[in-house]
Design a protein around this motif. Structure first.
Motif, mmCIF file in Angstrom:
data_model
loop_
_atom_site.group_PDB
_atom_site.id
_atom_site.type_symbol
_atom_site.label_atom_id
_atom_site.label_comp_id
_atom_site.label_asym_id
_atom_site.label_seq_id
_atom_site.Cartn_x
_atom_site.Cartn_y
_atom_site.Cartn_z
ATOM 1 N N VAL A 229 0.835 -1.201 0.000
ATOM 2 C CA VAL A 229 0.000 0.000 0.000
ATOM 3 C C VAL A 229 0.870 1.251 0.000
ATOM 4 O O VAL A 229 0.622 2.211 -0.729
ATOM 5 C CB VAL A 229 -0.948 -0.026 1.219
ATOM 6 N N VAL A 230 1.939 1.226 0.813
ATOM 7 C CA VAL A 230 2.827 2.393 0.856
ATOM 8 C C VAL A 230 3.495 2.592 -0.501
ATOM 9 O O VAL A 230 3.560 3.715 -1.029
ATOM 10 C CB VAL A 230 3.886 2.225 1.973
ATOM 11 N N GLY A 231 3.966 1.497 -1.099
ATOM 12 C CA GLY A 231 4.580 1.592 -2.422
ATOM 13 C C GLY A 231 3.612 2.177 -3.431
ATOM 14 O O GLY A 231 3.951 3.084 -4.206
ATOM 15 N N ALA A 232 2.381 1.655 -3.414
ATOM 16 C CA ALA A 232 1.372 2.132 -4.354
ATOM 17 C C ALA A 232 1.103 3.613 -4.142
ATOM 18 O O ALA A 232 1.018 4.390 -5.096
ATOM 19 C CB ALA A 232 0.086 1.330 -4.178
ATOM 20 N N ALA A 233 0.992 4.002 -2.873
ATOM 21 C CA ALA A 233 0.677 5.403 -2.577
ATOM 22 C C ALA A 233 1.801 6.321 -3.038
ATOM 23 O O ALA A 233 1.547 7.369 -3.638
ATOM 24 C CB ALA A 233 0.434 5.574 -1.075
ATOM 25 N N LEU A 234 3.059 5.913 -2.783
ATOM 26 C CA LEU A 234 4.181 6.759 -3.194
ATOM 27 C C LEU A 234 4.209 6.923 -4.710
ATOM 28 O O LEU A 234 4.384 8.037 -5.225
ATOM 29 C CB LEU A 234 5.499 6.159 -2.695
ATOM 30 N N ALA A 235 4.005 5.806 -5.429
ATOM 31 C CA ALA A 235 4.028 5.896 -6.891
ATOM 32 C C ALA A 235 2.871 6.749 -7.393
ATOM 33 O O ALA A 235 3.034 7.586 -8.287
ATOM 34 C CB ALA A 235 3.972 4.492 -7.497
ATOM 35 N N GLY A 236 1.677 6.552 -6.816
ATOM 36 C CA GLY A 236 0.522 7.326 -7.247
ATOM 37 C C GLY A 236 0.715 8.806 -6.977
ATOM 38 O O GLY A 236 0.400 9.660 -7.808
ATOM 39 N N TRP A 237 1.299 9.089 -5.839
ATOM 40 C CA TRP A 237 1.546 10.466 -5.444
ATOM 41 C C TRP A 237 2.574 11.106 -6.370
ATOM 42 O O TRP A 237 2.402 12.229 -6.842
ATOM 43 C CB TRP A 237 2.055 10.466 -4.000
ATOM 44 N N ALA A 238 3.647 10.345 -6.665
ATOM 45 C CA ALA A 238 4.666 10.856 -7.586
ATOM 46 C C ALA A 238 4.035 11.162 -8.935
ATOM 47 O O ALA A 238 4.339 12.188 -9.562
ATOM 48 C CB ALA A 238 5.793 9.836 -7.742
ATOM 49 N N ALA A 239 3.130 10.288 -9.367
ATOM 50 C CA ALA A 239 2.481 10.512 -10.662
ATOM 51 C C ALA A 239 1.680 11.804 -10.640
ATOM 52 O O ALA A 239 1.763 12.616 -11.569
ATOM 53 C CB ALA A 239 1.582 9.330 -11.000
ATOM 54 N N ALA A 240 0.917 12.005 -9.555
ATOM 55 C CA ALA A 240 0.101 13.221 -9.475
ATOM 56 C C ALA A 240 0.989 14.459 -9.487
ATOM 57 O O ALA A 240 0.700 15.446 -10.179
ATOM 58 C CB ALA A 240 -0.758 13.187 -8.213
ATOM 59 N N LEU A 241 2.100 14.422 -8.754
ATOM 60 C CA LEU A 241 3.006 15.571 -8.721
ATOM 61 C C LEU A 241 3.646 15.820 -10.090
ATOM 62 O O LEU A 241 3.796 16.960 -10.525
ATOM 63 C CB LEU A 241 4.099 15.358 -7.664
ATOM 64 N N LEU A 242 4.016 14.720 -10.775
ATOM 65 C CA LEU A 242 4.613 14.868 -12.102
ATOM 66 C C LEU A 242 3.639 15.535 -13.060
ATOM 67 O O LEU A 242 4.020 16.400 -13.855
ATOM 68 C CB LEU A 242 5.002 13.493 -12.653
ATOM 69 N N VAL A 243 2.364 15.113 -12.976
ATOM 70 C CA VAL A 243 1.359 15.728 -13.843
ATOM 71 C C VAL A 243 1.325 17.232 -13.593
ATOM 72 O O VAL A 243 1.360 18.042 -14.521
ATOM 73 C CB VAL A 243 -0.031 15.103 -13.591
ATOM 74 N N MET A 244 1.301 17.609 -12.305
ATOM 75 C CA MET A 244 1.252 19.038 -11.975
ATOM 76 C C MET A 244 2.498 19.753 -12.475
ATOM 77 O O MET A 244 2.406 20.866 -13.011
ATOM 78 C CB MET A 244 1.132 19.226 -10.458
ATOM 79 N N LEU A 245 3.670 19.123 -12.317
ATOM 80 C CA LEU A 245 4.925 19.751 -12.744
ATOM 81 C C LEU A 245 4.912 20.009 -14.248
ATOM 82 O O LEU A 245 5.226 21.112 -14.705
ATOM 83 C CB LEU A 245 6.110 18.849 -12.370
ATOM 84 N N VAL A 246 4.522 18.983 -15.013
ATOM 85 C CA VAL A 246 4.536 19.125 -16.471
ATOM 86 C C VAL A 246 3.560 20.215 -16.906
ATOM 87 O O VAL A 246 3.868 21.049 -17.759
ATOM 88 C CB VAL A 246 4.191 17.775 -17.138
ATOM 89 N N VAL A 247 2.390 20.242 -16.269
ATOM 90 C CA VAL A 247 1.385 21.227 -16.680
ATOM 91 C C VAL A 247 1.829 22.643 -16.313
ATOM 92 O O VAL A 247 1.629 23.587 -17.067
ATOM 93 C CB VAL A 247 0.022 20.896 -16.040
ATOM 94 N N ARG A 248 2.467 22.781 -15.134
ATOM 95 C CA ARG A 248 2.848 24.124 -14.693
ATOM 96 C C ARG A 248 4.005 24.694 -15.483
ATOM 97 O O ARG A 248 4.099 25.899 -15.675
ATOM 98 C CB ARG A 248 3.248 24.088 -13.217
ATOM 99 N N THR A 249 4.939 23.836 -15.911
ATOM 100 C CA THR A 249 6.160 24.380 -16.497
ATOM 101 C C THR A 249 6.150 24.380 -18.019
ATOM 102 O O THR A 249 7.015 25.011 -18.614
ATOM 103 C CB THR A 249 7.399 23.594 -16.024
#
Lengths: 376, 383
Positions: free
Chosen positions: A70-90
Motif C-alpha cells: 500500500v505504501v509503495g502504491a501510494a508513493l508511486a501514485g503520489w509521484a504521478a500526481a506531482l509529475l502531472v502538476m509539474l509538467v502542466v505548470r512548467t
C-alpha cells in the motif's frame, strides 16, 4: 437467505464483503471531491501509476505485506500526481496530455517490472498480477485491518479540513483571498484521494479503480445539491456497489471482482441519471411535457378570451377551432381545448364551435391581466 | 538479432508511427485522454465480433472495434450533453464500464482461447512473427507487419488528404464551421482513425502501449516545434526511436516488450521535457532566472539615475547600500545583478561605488518612460 447466513458464518465471505464495502465507501466519499473539482481522470492516472510502486515494494521487502504494498502504491501514485502538476505548470502541455502520458508510462513501467519479477522471483510473487483486475477473494484479515486504518485516516482528514476542502472545491479564488493555503490544501486533498485509491487496488485492480472513484459521486450528484449529503450518499453508493460486486464475484466462478463492481456501479449511475427525482432525465422529461401542456392550455384560453371579450356577452360567443388554430401556429389547439373543457373553462357547442364558461372568462381575464402586469 | 526480432522491431516502429500521427491531433485538440478511453472501450466490440466470427484475424474485429470506439466517443458526448455530468466524469464512467464488460465476457466465455486479459493489456508482440501472412501460397512476412504498415499508411494518407481541413478544425473550429467544413464530420472521422489504429495496434502491442505511443511522441513534439507539419514528422520519428529503444531494453532485460516500449516513450519524453531548446524545463528555468536578473539590473539603473547628482548620491551608489533595508537584495543576488549590469556596460564601478554609463542612463529612461506610457494608457482606459 443462504447468502446472508454465509455472510455471518463464513470468514472469507465476511472479510471480502467488509473489505469491499469499506473501500467503496472511502473511494466514494473522496470521489465526490474529485468529481466536483473535475479531477475524475486524475484518479485514473493515479491508480494506473500505482502498479510500479506495488511491484517495487514487493522487490524491496521480498514479501507481499499489505502495508508495504500500500505504501509503495501510494508513493508511486503520489509521484504521478506531482509529475502531472509539474509538467502542466512548467510547459505548454495540457492536463489531459500530461495525465495520459504519466498514466501509460507508469503503467508500462509496472508491467515491465512485473514481467521481470515473475521471471526471477519464484513463487513468492504469485498473485501480484491480481492487482491488475483485483481479487476480492484473496482478502485476508491483515488486508482488512490495513484498509480499515487507512480508511479511518482518510475520513478523519476529510472531516478535519471539511470547511477548507469545501471552499477549495467551489471557489478556490475566494479561499486564496481568505488567506487559506490553497496549494497546500490542494496537495492534502490529492493525497487523501491517492490513499483512498490505494485502499481499493487489491480488490478492484489498478485498471478499474478510477471508476469506483468517479461513478458513486456521479450517481450521488443526481440526488442532491448539498456537499454533505453528496459525500455521504457517494460513500453509501460506493459501499453498496462494493458489497454487491464482491458477493457476486465470490459466488460465481471466474468472475473478476473489479469488473463486477464497476458494472454494478454503472447500473447504479445510469439508474440515478434516469430516475433521480429532480435532476433525473425522466423527471426533466415529465416537467417539460407538463410545461408544454400548460403553455398550450394558456395560449388557447388567452386567444379564446380575446375573441370572446369583443362580444357583449363573452360566454355566448362561440368560435371555431380553425379560427383559434389560425391565431397560433396551430399545434396543440385541439388538445388545449379538450383540457380547458376538462377543467370546466370552455364548452363545445352543438355546431362544433367553442365558447368560454363564466369560470373560463374569469380565468382568461386573470391570465391576460397577469401578463400585462408581468409586461409592465 | 534473428529475422523474427527484426520483424518485431519493424512492427513496433510501424505501430508507433501510426499511433503518433493520430496522436498529434488528439494532443492538439486536448482529447488525449480519449486515446485511453477508446483503447479500453473497444474491448467488448472485439470480443463480441470474435464470438460472432470465431476468427481472431477477421477484418470484422477491426470494424466492430472501430465502431465501438466511435460509439464510445458519442456516448461520452451524449452524457455530457445532458449536463448532468461533466465531460471528464462521463469519460471516467463510460470506458471502465465497457472495458469491464469486455473483461467479464472474456473471463466468463472465452477463458482459454487466444483472447485473454493479459494479452489485452500487454499485446503479444513477442509472438507476432509466428502469425504469418500467406499470399498465393507464399509467405510474405508477419501479418502484424502488413497490418501496422497498412494502418500507418492509412493514417498518413488520410492526414495528407485532409491536411488543410484537419488543421483548420483543430486550431479554429469556429472558422472551420463557418467555412462549411463540418467540424463534427472531421471530429468523428478522426475518432474513426484513432479507433482503427487502436484496435490494430492493440493486437500487436496491447492497449497500454497504444496510449503511450499516441500521447508521448506527440507531447514531446509539441515542445519542439510550433508548426503542424513539423510536429507530425517529429512525433513519428520520436515514436519510432522510443519504440526501438524500448524494444532493445526489453530484449536486454528479457521483459515485457510493451511495458519496455512504454518506458522508452517515458524516457524519450523526459529528455525532451528537460532539454527542449525553448520550451523545455531547463530552458524555461534559465529564461526565468535571466528575466529576473535583467529586471533587477534595470531597477538598479533606475535607482542610480534617481539619485544621480543629488546630495545622497555618494551613499546611495554604494554596493553595500543595495543589500540594506532600502533595496533588500541578498549579497549574492546583488553581486550577480551588478555583474550583469557591468557586463551590459550600463554601469561602471570605482571602488565600492557604482555610476551610470550613458547606456545605463538611456536604459533607465526607457524603462521609466515605458512605465509612464503604460500608466497613461491605463488612465486613458479609465482604470
Amino acid at each position: 437467505m443462504t447468502l446472508l447466513a454465509e455472510l455471518v458464518t463464513d470468514y472469507t465471505l465476511r472479510t471480502v464483503s467488509l473489505g469491499s464495502a469499506a473501500l467503496g465507501a472511502v473511494a466514494g466519499m473522496l470521489g465526490a471531491f474529485a468529481v466536483l473539482r473535475r479531477q475524475s481522470l486524475l484518479g485514473d492516472a493515479v491508480s494506473h501509476a500505482a502498479l510500479p510502486g506495488i511491484v517495487l515494494a514487493f522487490v524491496v521487502t521480498g514479501a507481499k505485506t499489505p502495508l508495504a504494498l500500500v505504501v509503495g502504491a501510494a508513493l508511486a501514485g503520489w509521484a504521478a500526481a506531482l509529475l502531472v502538476m509539474l509538467v502542466v505548470r512548467t510547459t505548454r502541455i495540457k492536463i489531459d496530455t500530461a495525465l495520459g502520458l504519466v498514466l501509460s508510462v507508469f503503467f508500462g513501467l509496472g508491467l515491465l517490472l512485473l514481467s521481470v519479477v515473475q521471471r526471477h522471483a519464484g513463487a513468492a510473487q504469485a498473485g501480484l498480477d491480481s492487482f491488475l483486475f483485483g481479487q476480492a477473494a484473496a482478502l485476508v484479515g491483515d488486508d482488512l485491518r490495513t484498509m480499515a486504518v487507512l480508511g479511518a485516516v482518510v475520513v478523519a482528514g476529510l472531516l478535519l479540513l471539511w470547511k477548507e476542502f469545501k471552499l477549495l472545491s467551489f471557489d478556490p479564488g475566494f479561499a486564496g483571498a481568505l488567506g487559506l493555503p490553497v496549494r497546500g490544501l490542494d496537495v492534502a486533498l490529492t493525497t487523501l484521494l491517492v490513499v483512498a485509491i490505494v485502499i481499493g487496488l487489491q480488490t478492484v485492480g489498478v485498471v478499474l479503480m478510477s471508476a469506483v472513484i468517479v461513478a458513486p459521486a456521479a450517481a450521488a450528484r443526481q440526488w442532491t445539491d448539498r456537499l454533505g449529503r453528496l459525500v455521504l450518499l457517494a460513500g453509501a453508493f460506493g459501499a453498496a456497489s462494493g458489497l454487491i460486486g464482491a458477493l457476486v464475484s465470490s459466488s460465481v466462478e471466474r468472475l473478476p471482482t473489479g469488473p463486477t463492481i464497476v458494472l454494478t456501479l454503472t447500473l447504479l449511475t445510469l439508474a440515478s441519471l434516469l430516475f433521480a427525482p429532480r435532476r433525473g432525465l425522466l423527471a426533466a422529461r415529465v416537467r417539460r411535457l407538463r410545461q408544454r401542456r400548460r403553455v398550450a392550455v394558456d395560449s388557447v384560453l388567452a386567444d379564446l378570451y380575446r375573441l370572446a371579450s369583443q362580444h357583449d356577452d363573452p360566454t355566448r360567443a362561440p368560435h371555431a377551432p380553425d379560427v383559434l388554430r389560425a391565431m397560433r401556429d396551430g399545434a396543440g389547439t385541439g388538445r388545449g381545448l379538450e383540457l380547458l373543457a376538462e377543467r370546466g373553462l370552455a364548452a363545445r357547442e352543438a355546431d362544433g364551435r367553442w365558447s368560454l364558461t363564466p369560470a373560463g372568462v374569469d380565468a382568461g381575464r386573470r391570465l391576460l391581466d397577469g401578463d400585462a402586469e408581468a409586461g409592465a | 538479432m534473428s529475422g523474427a526480432l527484426w520483424e518485431i522491431l519493424a512492427i513496433a516502429v510501424l505501430a508507433s508511427v501510426a499511433c503518433a500521427l493520430v496522436g498529434v491531433f488528439l494532443v492538439l485538440r486536448r482529447l488525449a485522454m480519449l486515446s485511453d478511453a477508446i483503447s479500453h472501450a473497444i474491448l467488448p466490440g472485439i470480443v463480441l465480433a470474435y464470438f460472432a466470427t470465431k476468427d481472431l484475424n477477421s477484418p470484422w474485429l477491426v470494424l466492430a472495434a472501430a465502431a465501438t470506439g466511435v460509439l464510445t466517443v458519442g456516448a461520452v458526448e451524449a452524457l455530457a450533453r445532458t449536463r448532468r455530468l461533466k465531460e471528464d466524469a462521463a469519460m471516467g464512467i463510460v470506458f471502465p464500464a465497457l472495458f469491464s464488460l469486455g473483461v467479464v465476457l472474456i473471463t466468463r466465455f472465452a477463458g482459454h482461447v487466444h483472447l485473454d486479459v493479459d494479452s489485452v493489456l500487454l499485446g503479444e508482440l513477442a509472438f507476432a512473427p509466428f502469425d504469418r501472412m500467406i499470399l498465393g501460397g507464399h509467405d510474405v512476412g508477419a501479418r502484424g507487419l502488413w497490418l501496422m504498415g497498412g494502418v500507418a499508411l492509412l493514417n498518413a494518407s488520410a492526414i495528407a488528404a485532409f491536411y488543410k481541413e484537419l488543421k483548420l478544425a483543430t486550431f479554429d473550429a469556429g472558422l472551420a464551421a463557418s467555412l462549411g467544413l463540418a467540424p463534427a464530420v472531421i471530429h468523428y472521422g478522426l475518432m474513426g482513425l484513432v479507433s482503427v489504429t487502436a484496435v490494430s495496434a492493440f493486437d500487436a502491442v496491447g492497449l497500454v502501449l497504444v496510449v503511450a505511443l499516441m500521447i508521448g511522441p506527440a507531447a514531446a513534439a509539441s515542445l519542439l516545434t510550433d508548426r503542424l507539419a513539423v510536429m507530425l514528422l517529429l512525433a513519428a520519428g520520436l515514436g519510432a526511436v522510443s519504440a526501438a529503444g524500448g524494444f532493445v531494453l526489453a530484449w536486454a532485460l528479457d521483459a515485457s516488450i510493451a511495458g519496455a516500449m512504454a518506458v522508452g516513450v517515458g524516457v524519450m519524453f523526459a529528455l525532451v521535457f528537460l532539454a527542449a531548446p525553448r520550451r523545455g524545463l531547463l530552458a524555461t528555468l534559465l529564461r526565468r532566472r535571466r528575466q529576473r536578473l535583467e529586471f533587477a539590473a534595470v531597477m538598479l539603473a533606475i535607482h542610480l539615475a534617481q539619485h544621480e547628482g543629488t546630495a545622497d548620491e555618494d551613499e546611495e551608489s554604494r554596493v553595500e547600500h543595495l543589500q540594506g533595508s532600502h533595496v533588500g537584495w541578498t549579497p549574492r543576488f546583488t553581486a550577480r545583478v551588478v555583474d550583469f549590469a557591468l557586463d551590459r556596460e550600463w554601469i561602471g564601478r570605482d571602488g565600492g561605488r557604482l555610476h551610470l554609463t550613458e547606456a545605463g542612463r538611456n536604459e533607465a529612461g526607457r524603462a521609466l518612460s515605458g512605465l509612464g506610457r503604460r500608466f497613461a494608457a491605463d488612465l486613458g482606459a479609465g482604470i
